[in-house]
Design a protein around this motif. Structure first.
Motif, PDB file in Angstrom:
ATOM      1  N   TYR A 176       0.749  -1.155   0.078  1.00 36.80           N
ATOM      2  CA  TYR A 176       0.137  -0.077  -0.049  1.00 36.80           C
ATOM      3  C   TYR A 176       0.778   1.193   0.149  1.00 36.80           C
ATOM      4  CZ  TYR A 176      -4.200  -3.084   0.450  1.00 36.80           C
ATOM      5  OH  TYR A 176      -5.192  -3.841   0.368  1.00 36.80           O
ATOM      6  N   LEU A 177       2.145   1.176   0.629  1.00 33.82           N
ATOM      7  CA  LEU A 177       3.096   2.545   0.409  1.00 33.82           C
ATOM      8  C   LEU A 177       3.464   2.528  -1.022  1.00 33.82           C
ATOM      9  CD1 LEU A 177       5.438   1.921   3.462  1.00 33.82           C
ATOM     10  CD2 LEU A 177       3.639   3.682   3.115  1.00 33.82           C
ATOM     11  N   HIS A 178       3.840   1.489  -1.665  1.00 30.85           N
ATOM     12  CA  HIS A 178       4.194   1.739  -3.068  1.00 30.85           C
ATOM     13  C   HIS A 178       2.874   2.222  -3.706  1.00 30.85           C
ATOM     14  CE1 HIS A 178       5.704  -0.244  -6.895  1.00 30.85           C
ATOM     15  NE2 HIS A 178       5.527   1.062  -6.967  1.00 30.85           N
ATOM     16  N   LEU A 179       1.724   1.615  -3.618  1.00 29.42           N
ATOM     17  CA  LEU A 179       0.497   2.187  -4.349  1.00 29.42           C
ATOM     18  C   LEU A 179       0.289   3.814  -4.037  1.00 29.42           C
ATOM     19  CD1 LEU A 179      -1.875   1.622  -6.093  1.00 29.42           C
ATOM     20  CD2 LEU A 179      -3.025   0.860  -4.177  1.00 29.42           C
ATOM     21  N   ALA A 180       0.279   4.052  -2.603  1.00 27.85           N
ATOM     22  CA  ALA A 180       0.181   5.426  -2.398  1.00 27.85           C
ATOM     23  C   ALA A 180       1.166   6.404  -2.999  1.00 27.85           C
ATOM     24  CB  ALA A 180       0.138   5.463  -0.799  1.00 27.85           C
ATOM     25  N   THR A 237      -0.769   8.240   5.568  1.00 28.47           N
ATOM     26  CA  THR A 237      -2.263   8.085   5.802  1.00 28.47           C
ATOM     27  C   THR A 237      -2.883   7.688   4.586  1.00 28.47           C
ATOM     28  OG1 THR A 237      -1.837  10.086   7.130  1.00 28.47           O
ATOM     29  CG2 THR A 237      -3.665   9.888   6.152  1.00 28.47           C
ATOM     30  N   LEU A 238      -2.257   7.981   3.469  1.00 23.90           N
ATOM     31  CA  LEU A 238      -2.686   7.536   2.076  1.00 23.90           C
ATOM     32  C   LEU A 238      -2.804   5.820   2.021  1.00 23.90           C
ATOM     33  CD1 LEU A 238      -4.414   8.268  -0.534  1.00 23.90           C
ATOM     34  CD2 LEU A 238      -2.146   8.711  -1.555  1.00 23.90           C
ATOM     35  N   ALA A 239      -1.677   5.458   2.525  1.00 23.28           N
ATOM     36  CA  ALA A 239      -1.447   3.950   2.390  1.00 23.28           C
ATOM     37  C   ALA A 239      -2.443   3.404   3.387  1.00 23.28           C
ATOM     38  CB  ALA A 239      -0.122   3.727   2.817  1.00 23.28           C
ATOM     39  N   GLU A 240      -2.848   3.954   4.435  1.00 21.57           N
ATOM     40  CA  GLU A 240      -3.514   3.532   5.455  1.00 21.57           C
ATOM     41  C   GLU A 240      -4.882   3.513   4.698  1.00 21.57           C
ATOM     42  OE1 GLU A 240      -4.812   1.498   8.775  1.00 21.57           O
ATOM     43  OE2 GLU A 240      -2.947   1.650   8.093  1.00 21.57           O
ATOM     44  N   LYS A 241      -5.310   4.354   4.600  1.00 24.92           N
ATOM     45  CA  LYS A 241      -6.654   4.809   3.850  1.00 24.92           C
ATOM     46  C   LYS A 241      -6.985   3.668   2.799  1.00 24.92           C
ATOM     47  CE  LYS A 241      -7.769   9.506   4.364  1.00 24.92           C
ATOM     48  NZ  LYS A 241      -8.399  10.800   3.616  1.00 24.92           N
ATOM     49  N   LEU A 242      -5.971   3.392   1.923  1.00 26.33           N
ATOM     50  CA  LEU A 242      -5.961   2.697   0.736  1.00 26.33           C
ATOM     51  C   LEU A 242      -6.162   1.041   1.364  1.00 26.33           C
ATOM     52  CD1 LEU A 242      -3.526   3.626  -1.929  1.00 26.33           C
ATOM     53  CD2 LEU A 242      -5.865   3.548  -2.122  1.00 26.33           C
ATOM     54  N   ARG A 243      -5.623   0.792   2.595  1.00 22.37           N
ATOM     55  CA  ARG A 243      -5.601  -0.516   3.238  1.00 22.37           C
ATOM     56  C   ARG A 243      -6.991  -0.780   3.709  1.00 22.37           C
ATOM     57  NH1 ARG A 243      -5.246  -3.159   7.797  1.00 22.37           N
ATOM     58  NH2 ARG A 243      -5.114  -1.076   9.128  1.00 22.37           N
ATOM     59  N   VAL A 244      -7.680   0.170   4.334  1.00 24.65           N
ATOM     60  CA  VAL A 244      -8.772  -0.037   5.188  1.00 24.65           C
ATOM     61  C   VAL A 244     -10.269   0.379   4.191  1.00 24.65           C
ATOM     62  CG1 VAL A 244      -7.769  -0.055   7.351  1.00 24.65           C
ATOM     63  CG2 VAL A 244      -8.701   2.039   6.367  1.00 24.65           C
TER      64      VAL A 244
END
Length: 158
Positions: free
Chosen positions: A112-116, A131-138
């Motif tokens: 998700y870090l890579h995607l973010a 924050t964006l990586a966490e949003k994408l994850r959940v």
């Protein structure tokens, strides 16, 4: 370029450049000075990559994977790319669509870090990388949001 490369080579000496060695050297320096060194790595990475020796090409690739926040910030703040990013009308809906399309592949987990970091380079989103990586994850979608994504329901501006 030669001057910057020589400076980076002086940091490593004759040993093979590695992310661990670079980070250990940065820990010894004051924050302002280590920021200058990191900026040097990013400038070499994005300005002169094709002219770097192979061992330094490998090092910068590994370092960029290690410091996604750093290279994302560098590209958006120190290059024209920051002004070229697309502004989304419905960022929340977009993130749910990305989550839907980029769900975990069969052979392993998604980064998700890579995607973010990829999204932050392309789109003007108001989030930090983590924050964006966490949003994408959940990020989950509701059935009516799926209909919006399919274009079956008109999207109204709030």
């Amino acid at each position: 370029m030669e001057k910057e490369l020589k400076r980076l080579q002086s940091l490593f000496g004759v040993v093979k450049p590695t992310v661990a060695l670079f980070e250990s050297e940065m820990e010894k320096l004051p924050l302002a000075e280590s920021a200058v060194w990191r900026l040097l790595v990013f400038r070499l990475s994005f300005g002169y990559y094709d002219r770097l020796p192979l061992r330094y090409k490998k090092f910068v690739c590994k370092y960029l994977k290690h410091d996604r926040l750093g290279y994302t910030a560098y590209l958006t703040q120190h290059t024209p790319l920051g002004g070229l990013r697309y502004r989304l009308v419905h960022p929340g809906l977009f993130l749910k669509m990305v989550h839907l399309l980029a769900c975990e592949p069969e052979n392993g987990k998604i980064s998700y870090l890579h995607l973010a970091s990829c999204l932050l380079l392309s789109f003007d989103l108001p989030n930090t990388l983590r924050t964006l990586a966490e949003k994408l994850r959940v990020c989950r979608h509701a059935p009516d949001e799926l209909l919006q994504l399919l274009g079956k329901v008109e999207i109204w501006e709030d």
